[in-house]
Design an enzyme around this catalytic site. Structure first.
Site, mmCIF file in Angstrom:
data_model
loop_
_atom_site.group_PDB
_atom_site.id
_atom_site.type_symbol
_atom_site.label_atom_id
_atom_site.label_comp_id
_atom_site.label_asym_id
_atom_site.label_seq_id
_atom_site.Cartn_x
_atom_site.Cartn_y
_atom_site.Cartn_z
ATOM 1 N N ASP A 339 0.270 3.951 -2.798
ATOM 2 C CA ASP A 339 -0.271 4.406 -1.522
ATOM 3 C C ASP A 339 -0.627 5.882 -1.682
ATOM 4 O OD1 ASP A 339 -0.713 4.568 1.382
ATOM 5 O OD2 ASP A 339 1.140 5.737 1.353
ATOM 6 N N ASP A 558 5.426 4.636 1.128
ATOM 7 C CA ASP A 558 6.385 5.429 1.897
ATOM 8 C C ASP A 558 7.366 4.561 2.673
ATOM 9 O OD1 ASP A 558 4.928 4.448 4.014
ATOM 10 O OD2 ASP A 558 3.924 6.330 4.468
ATOM 11 N N ASP A 562 3.633 0.619 4.609
ATOM 12 C CA ASP A 562 3.404 -0.073 3.344
ATOM 13 C C ASP A 562 4.410 -1.197 3.105
ATOM 14 O OD1 ASP A 562 1.253 1.631 2.485
ATOM 15 O OD2 ASP A 562 2.755 3.174 2.135
#
Length: 688
Positions: A339, A558, A562
């Site tokens: 991410d 995180d 996600d």
């Protein structure tokens, strides 16, 4: 020496290392008694006097002391319909006594007891690395009353909302938020960070960390049982119980294998006398030797010694594996999906570029290309201070970035009046008697300005770099513009390079951000693929597609938005999950700090662990097969068989303990270095 070791172990027992220390003390005393009986029996055996039944007494003492635990463990296994490895050792010792070889049987019991002692001590080292986390928990805290008074209370009595005082040199006694005071806090025990972290009002602090500077007043955020340190301890304890696939296979293999060994032993003992008129005593002795060398003790210990050592090593640096299986899986990863926001970037914008009217061609802004003669030119500091004064009351992330940039330059913010906000566009106010505004292109149009090609060209350049542009203007005039962007973490680029060095073949950057911003970050990082503008379910689809074409996919996020992608990956790695319940619940590995470089260490440690397990298993099987062949062909004395067998067990345990060494600072790769703004130290890392 034994007394000194026993004293240290008793001290550990009193200090809270209970059952494990008690077990080690038991085996220490048992081994000592068996050794005394063995030596005394050997001396009496070699005396020139006539044989006497009393010569059996020392050997009997050794058999009783060392055989008690063997018999107890074997009985527990038999009650559950299984034959344990201990049963093979006990049967071999009894068989030696039956053929009038009590000395060899006592040697077997002594070495088996010594091996168990050393194995438990070695395994205890891995547990010590974990149990030291428990010692970090403060027992008392300084509670501040409403009237400002202080009193010492047990940490378990603290409740959210209360305030505690943390003096210099003390450990923080609870998770919370700094209410007042400034200091540097050593968070190495929780996050693995090597350098203390500056703390100011509004910053989070965690139980077990050390306050190194000034006094802090902290508002308690959660009870002692729910602190981050308590979570770490629970996670690591649970991980110790989760077995790796290789260990699960060995556990299933042990019972049928033991039955096979017992059957083979019976065959070796009975077949030669019955078929070839061999001596019963010699055949039985050889069968007892076979019992010893065919026992898979080294094989059984081969996996847990490595897995527990790897888990303990990782926990020392703030990397939490939720089970041995995930440490094993980490060594299979060949694709990593990151991410962007908050994982590889700071997660908040910072001022990147600033341009004023004085730096551009005069007369290029207004619709008539002419500036009012009375307009005073603003320099960079003046424009930034004015913009920060207007934005200082806003909670928007762009506004906070402007204010932080002004404070970083040490600028004094002027007084403002007649403030007005325009949601989605910007804000305006009177600053030192001048009407000024700050905002985006829509705000400029609201103020009647049509930007010239020159400033639009500068805007396009910044936009291509993934930056957001904010304009500062007044009545019928533009004073300048600022470009802001989410910046990479100092170690992000080095992380990508080190992952490539580690053997990761494909790295994908996933983000819900605008494609321009994501591509700009990707170009700086050097990733293989970019997927931008993704919704959470689209991230999941992307991860699943990667899983279908890879040996293993590690998803790094995180831990909040996600979470679905973390669950879909082969290995979910939640980074910077301080206090994030979703991360701890969803991910397979939790990194307690915001340093992406530890992702590389997760994979490196997984590969090392798989190598060590493979070494242990191959050595255990090969050595055991060699001893079996020698026993069945040329024969082997029982004491030598015991030494060879137990020695291999200790070698395997020690090889697994090598994983306690090493640290998450990757070796420097040719051409790989951290950004100039944050040079990395050249630290080596143990390889296996």
């Amino acid at each position: 020496m034994a007394k000194a070791v026993s004293t240290r172990l008793r001290h550990r027992l009193r200090s809270g290392d209970g059952p494990e220390a008690a077990e080690i003390i038991f085996y220490l005393r048992t081994t000592a008694v068996v050794f005394v009986g063995l030596v005394a029996g050997a001396l009496l055996r070699w005396l020139p006097d006539e044989p006497s039944p009393w010569r059996w007494l020392p050997f009997g003492l050794a058999y009783l002391a060392g055989g008690y635990r063997i018999a107890l463990d074997s009985w527990h296994a038999l009650r559950h319909g299984r034959l344990s490895i201990d049963f093979l050792m006990g049967a071999a010792a009894v068989g030696a006594a039956i053929v009038d070889r009590p000395f060899e049987g006592a040697v077997l019991i002594f070495l088996f007891s010594l091996s168990n002692l050393l194995e438990r001590y070695a395994m205890g080292r891995t547990r010590d690395a974990i149990s030291r986390l428990v010692d970090l928990r403060p027992q008392q805290a300084t509670l501040l009353d409403d009237d400002g008074g202080e009193r010492r209370v047990a940490v378990d009595e603290l409740r959210p909302g209360q305030s505690i005082l943390v003096r210099p040199g003390e450990r923080v006694s609870a998770d919370g938020v700094v209410r007042s005071g400034r200091s540097d806090v050593d968070q190495a025990a929780i996050t693995g960070e090597s350098m203390p972290v500056a703390k100011a009002p509004g910053d989070d602090v965690f139980a077990g960390t050390i306050n190194q500077g000034g006094a802090l007043v902290v508002t308690v955020a959660r009870p002692a049982s729910e602190t981050m340190l308590a979570r770490i301890i629970r996670l690591v304890e649970e991980a110790r119980e989760e077995r790796a696939p290789a260990q699960q296979f060995i556990d299933r293999f042990a019972h049928p294998y033991t039955l096979g060994v017992v059957a083979a032993t019976a065959l070796v003992a009975a077949a030669p006398p019955l078929l070839f008129a061999a001596n019963w005593s010699d055949s039985f002795y050889r069968a007892m030797t076979l019992l010893v060398v065919a026992s898979p003790c080294a094989l059984v210990i081969s996996t847990p010694s490595a897995i527990l050592s790897g888990i303990a090593n990782a926990a020392r640096y703030g990397i939490l594996f939720k089970g041995g299986a995930f440490l094993d899986v980490a060594g299979t990863i060949d694709t990593v999906a990151f991410d962007k926001t908050g994982t590889l970037t700071e997660g908040r914008p910072k001022l990147q570029a600033l341009i004023t009217r004085a730096e551009l061609i005069e007369g290029s802004y207004g619709p008539d290309a002419a500036w009012r003669a009375t307009a005073a030119l603003m320099d960079e500091d003046g424009m930034l201070a004015s913009a920060a004064a207007i934005e200082q009351t806003s909670e928007h992330h762009i506004a906070r970035a402007i204010v932080e940039a002004a404070k970083a330059r040490g600028l004094t913010l002027p007084e403002i009046d007649t403030f007005a906000s325009y949601p989605g566009e910007g804000a305006s106010a009177d600053v030192d008697g001048r009407s000024l505004w700050v905002g985006n292109l829509a705000m400029a149009e609201r103020m009647g300005l049509h930007l010239s090609p020159l400033i639009l060209g500068w805007t396009a350049e910044q936009t291509q770099l993934g930056r957001s542009v904010v304009y500062v203007g007044g009545v019928d005039e533009l004073h300048g513009a600022m470009a802001l962007a989410d910046v990479l973490k100092p170690t992000a680029a080095a992380t990508i390079r080190h992952l490539k060095y580690e053997g990761i073949r494909w790295i994908t950057l996933l983000s819900g951000d605008h494609p321009e911003a994501v591509r700009a970050v990707a170009a700086e990082l050097g990733v293989d693929e970019v997927r931008a503008g993704l919704l959470p379910h689209e991230k999941v689809d992307t991860v699943r597609a990667l899983v279908s074409t890879s040996r293993g996919v590690g998803m790094v996020g995180d831990g909040v938005n996600d979470a679905p992608a973390l669950a879909a990956a082969t290995l979910g790695i939640a980074m910077g999950a301080m206090g994030t319940d979703v991360a701890i619940e969803t991910a397979d590995v939790v990194l307690m700090s915001d340093d992406p470089e530890k992702v590389d260490y997760v994979i490196h440690l997984g590969k090392r662990t798989r190598r060590v397990v493979r070494q242990n298993v191959l050595f255990s099987i090969g050595w055991m097969a060699l001893l079996v062949v020698i026993t069945l062909t040329i024969g082997m004395p029982l004491p030598l068989a015991v030494v060879a067998h137990e020695g291999s067990t200790l070698l395997v345990a020690v090889n697994g303990l090598r994983l306690l060494r090493g640290h998450p600072h990757p070796p420097m790769v040719p051409g790989a270095h951290a950004p100039d703004a944050a040079p990395r130290r050249m630290l080596s890392r143990t390889t296996g």
